[in-house]
Design a protein around this motif. Structure first.
Motif, PDB file in Angstrom:
ATOM      1  N   MET A  58       0.312  -1.030  -0.383  1.00  7.82           N
ATOM      2  CA  MET A  58       0.113  -0.125  -0.037  1.00  7.82           C
ATOM      3  C   MET A  58       0.636   1.424   0.350  1.00  7.82           C
ATOM      4  O   MET A  58       0.251   2.050  -1.097  1.00  7.82           O
ATOM      5  N   LEU A  59       1.828   1.210   0.924  1.00 10.15           N
ATOM      6  CA  LEU A  59       2.678   2.174   1.178  1.00 10.15           C
ATOM      7  C   LEU A  59       3.236   2.407  -0.484  1.00 10.15           C
ATOM      8  O   LEU A  59       4.048   4.090  -0.980  1.00 10.15           O
ATOM      9  N   TYR A  60       4.350   1.683  -0.883  1.00 10.33           N
ATOM     10  CA  TYR A  60       5.089   1.987  -1.558  1.00 10.33           C
ATOM     11  C   TYR A  60       4.627   0.871  -3.493  1.00 10.33           C
ATOM     12  O   TYR A  60       5.833   1.026  -3.654  1.00 10.33           O
ATOM     13  N   GLY A  61       4.493   0.173  -3.376  1.00 12.86           N
ATOM     14  CA  GLY A  61       3.690  -0.392  -4.688  1.00 12.86           C
ATOM     15  C   GLY A  61       3.870  -2.197  -4.339  1.00 12.86           C
ATOM     16  O   GLY A  61       4.521  -2.423  -3.775  1.00 12.86           O
ATOM     17  N   TYR A 105      -1.985   0.318  -3.719  1.00 10.05           N
ATOM     18  CA  TYR A 105      -1.614   1.575  -4.489  1.00 10.05           C
ATOM     19  C   TYR A 105      -1.434   2.683  -4.201  1.00 10.05           C
ATOM     20  O   TYR A 105      -2.200   2.968  -5.879  1.00 10.05           O
ATOM     21  N   LYS A 106      -1.694   3.785  -3.633  1.00  8.38           N
ATOM     22  CA  LYS A 106      -1.986   5.732  -4.343  1.00  8.38           C
ATOM     23  C   LYS A 106      -3.953   5.071  -4.771  1.00  8.38           C
ATOM     24  O   LYS A 106      -4.502   5.799  -5.393  1.00  8.38           O
ATOM     25  N   LYS A 107      -4.108   4.312  -3.898  1.00  2.00           N
ATOM     26  CA  LYS A 107      -6.193   3.601  -3.916  1.00  2.00           C
ATOM     27  C   LYS A 107      -6.510   4.370  -2.660  1.00  2.00           C
ATOM     28  O   LYS A 107      -5.887   4.014  -1.984  1.00  2.00           O
ATOM     29  N   ASN A 108      -7.724   4.399  -2.772  1.00  2.00           N
ATOM     30  CA  ASN A 108      -8.463   4.603  -1.413  1.00  2.00           C
ATOM     31  C   ASN A 108      -9.014   3.264  -0.289  1.00  2.00           C
ATOM     32  O   ASN A 108      -9.039   2.565  -1.907  1.00  2.00           O
ATOM     33  N   ILE A 109      -8.384   3.142   0.392  1.00  2.00           N
ATOM     34  CA  ILE A 109      -8.870   1.660   0.704  1.00  2.00           C
ATOM     35  C   ILE A 109     -10.555   1.580   1.104  1.00  2.00           C
ATOM     36  O   ILE A 109     -10.656   2.052   2.026  1.00  2.00           O
ATOM     37  N   LEU A 168      -4.614  -1.377   7.397  1.00  2.00           N
ATOM     38  CA  LEU A 168      -4.267  -0.343   6.162  1.00  2.00           C
ATOM     39  C   LEU A 168      -4.985   1.039   6.423  1.00  2.00           C
ATOM     40  O   LEU A 168      -4.536   1.723   6.180  1.00  2.00           O
ATOM     41  N   LYS A 169      -6.318   0.729   7.278  1.00  2.00           N
ATOM     42  CA  LYS A 169      -6.807   2.260   7.268  1.00  2.00           C
ATOM     43  C   LYS A 169      -5.671   2.692   8.505  1.00  2.00           C
ATOM     44  O   LYS A 169      -5.447   3.954   8.332  1.00  2.00           O
ATOM     45  N   GLN A 170      -4.934   1.996   9.566  1.00  2.00           N
ATOM     46  CA  GLN A 170      -4.507   2.897  10.302  1.00  2.00           C
ATOM     47  C   GLN A 170      -3.448   3.176  10.065  1.00  2.00           C
ATOM     48  O   GLN A 170      -2.513   4.336   9.963  1.00  2.00           O
ATOM     49  N   VAL A 171      -2.287   2.460   8.995  1.00  2.00           N
ATOM     50  CA  VAL A 171      -1.553   2.139   8.360  1.00  2.00           C
ATOM     51  C   VAL A 171      -1.385   3.580   7.593  1.00  2.00           C
ATOM     52  O   VAL A 171      -0.780   4.909   7.529  1.00  2.00           O
ATOM     53  N   SER A 172      -2.942   3.985   6.702  1.00  2.00           N
ATOM     54  CA  SER A 172      -2.707   5.045   5.421  1.00  2.00           C
ATOM     55  C   SER A 172      -2.869   6.786   7.173  1.00  2.00           C
ATOM     56  O   SER A 172      -2.468   7.456   5.843  1.00  2.00           O
ATOM     57  N   ILE A 173      -3.720   6.887   7.631  1.00  2.00           N
ATOM     58  CA  ILE A 173      -3.612   7.323   8.232  1.00  2.00           C
ATOM     59  C   ILE A 173      -2.590   8.195   9.323  1.00  2.00           C
ATOM     60  O   ILE A 173      -1.908   9.136   9.188  1.00  2.00           O
ATOM     61  N   ILE A 174      -1.680   7.172   9.839  1.00  2.00           N
ATOM     62  CA  ILE A 174      -0.439   7.373  10.371  1.00  2.00           C
ATOM     63  C   ILE A 174       0.859   8.018   9.241  1.00  2.00           C
ATOM     64  O   ILE A 174       1.271   8.676   9.061  1.00  2.00           O
ATOM     65  N   ALA A 175       0.274   7.134   7.891  1.00  2.00           N
ATOM     66  CA  ALA A 175       0.947   7.132   6.549  1.00  2.00           C
ATOM     67  C   ALA A 175       0.776   9.441   6.450  1.00  2.00           C
ATOM     68  O   ALA A 175       2.307   9.696   6.217  1.00  2.00           O
ATOM     69  N   LYS A 176      -0.295   9.751   6.068  1.00  2.00           N
ATOM     70  CA  LYS A 176      -0.444  10.685   5.747  1.00  2.00           C
ATOM     71  C   LYS A 176      -0.210  11.948   6.834  1.00  2.00           C
ATOM     72  O   LYS A 176       0.210  13.176   6.389  1.00  2.00           O
ATOM     73  N   ARG A 177      -0.064  10.861   7.964  1.00  2.00           N
ATOM     74  CA  ARG A 177       0.156  12.253   9.488  1.00  2.00           C
ATOM     75  C   ARG A 177       2.078  12.506   9.291  1.00  2.00           C
ATOM     76  O   ARG A 177       2.037  14.245   9.085  1.00  2.00           O
ATOM     77  N   PHE A 178       2.682  11.495   9.041  1.00  2.00           N
ATOM     78  CA  PHE A 178       3.311  12.047   9.298  1.00  2.00           C
ATOM     79  C   PHE A 178       4.724  12.219   8.143  1.00  2.00           C
ATOM     80  O   PHE A 178       6.194  12.624   7.613  1.00  2.00           O
ATOM     81  N   PHE A 179       3.930  11.300   6.770  1.00  2.00           N
ATOM     82  CA  PHE A 179       4.759  11.471   5.360  1.00  2.00           C
ATOM     83  C   PHE A 179       3.733  12.544   4.490  1.00  2.00           C
ATOM     84  O   PHE A 179       3.757  12.095   3.433  1.00  2.00           O
TER      85      PHE A 179
END
Length: 184
Positions: A58-61, A105-109, A168-179
C-alpha cells in the motif's frame, strides 16, 4: 493510474531513504509476525505476516511489495525453518506482495477493495499456486491437499479481510500524518 506507471512509481520508491527505512521496519515486522503463525498439519498455516507485506504494498507499490514478500519468506525460513526451503513458495510470497501493491498503492482503502484483493490472493496464490508447490514439496496429490486448504481459506477470508482493512486504514492515517508530502 496505468499499470506501467504504477510499476515505475513503485520502483522509484526504492531510491528514497525513507521508503527503504520504513520498508525495512515492515520487513522486520513481517519476520516477527511469522513467529506467531499456527501450523495445522504440514500443508495448512494460519499466519499474520501478510499484514506487513500488504502495508508495504500500500505504501510503496507492487515492486516493493513483491521484493519484501520474497525477502520476508527467505528471512523467515532462515530464522524459523519449517521444512525444506522451496523457491516456489518464495515466488508465491512475492506474488502476494505484488498483488497487494497493485490493489492498494495510491488508492483509497475500502472494505470492498480489501476483500477483492484478499480473494484474488486466496484463489490464485494460496489455493492454486501454493497448493501446487506443496504437491511438489510433500509428494501428495493436488486434490488431496486442496479441500482442507480451501476450507481454511473460506473460514479465514472474512477474518483476514477485516484485519487487513483495519491495519491498512490505520497505516494510511499514520502515513498521511508523517509522510504527507509523499502520500496522495
Amino acid at each position: 493510474m496505468k499499470v506501467l506507471e504504477l510499476l515505475k512509481a513503485s520502483a522509484s520508491e526504492l531510491r528514497r531513504v525513507i521508503s527503504l527505512a520504513v520498508s525495512s521496519m515492515l520487513l522486520a515486522m513481517h519476520t516477527v509476525l511469522g513467529y506467531f503463525s499456527i501450523m495445522i498439519g504440514p500443508s495448512i498455516r494460519i499466519g499474520f505476516s501478510f499484514l506487513a507485506i500488504a502495508a508495504a504494498g500500500m505504501l510503496y507499490g507492487p515492486v516493493v511489495g513483491g521484493i519484501l514478500g520474497g525477502l520476508g519468506d527467505i528471512i523467515n525460513y532462515i530464522l524459523k525453518p519449517s521444512g525444506p526451503f522451496f523457491p516456489g513458495l518464495t515466488i508465491s510470497s512475492m506474488l502476494t506482495g505484488f498483488i497487494y501493491g497493485l490493489a492498494f498503492y495510491k488508492k483509497n482503502i475500502t472494505i470492498g477493495r480489501v476483500f477483492i484483493a484478499k480473494l484474488i490472493v486466496v484463489i490464485f496464490v494460496d489455493l492454486l499456486l501454493s497448493t501446487y508447490w506443496l504437491t511438489l514439496l510433500l509428494g501428495k496429490g493436488y486434490m488431496i491437499l486442496l479441500p482442507a486448504r480451501a476450507l481454511k481459506s473460506a473460514i479465514m477470508l472474512p477474518i483476514d479481510t477485516i484485519m487487513l482493512f483495519i491495519v491498512l486504514k490505520q497505516v494510511s492515517i499514520i502515513a498521511k500524518r508523517f509522510f504527507k508530502p509523499q502520500m496522495n
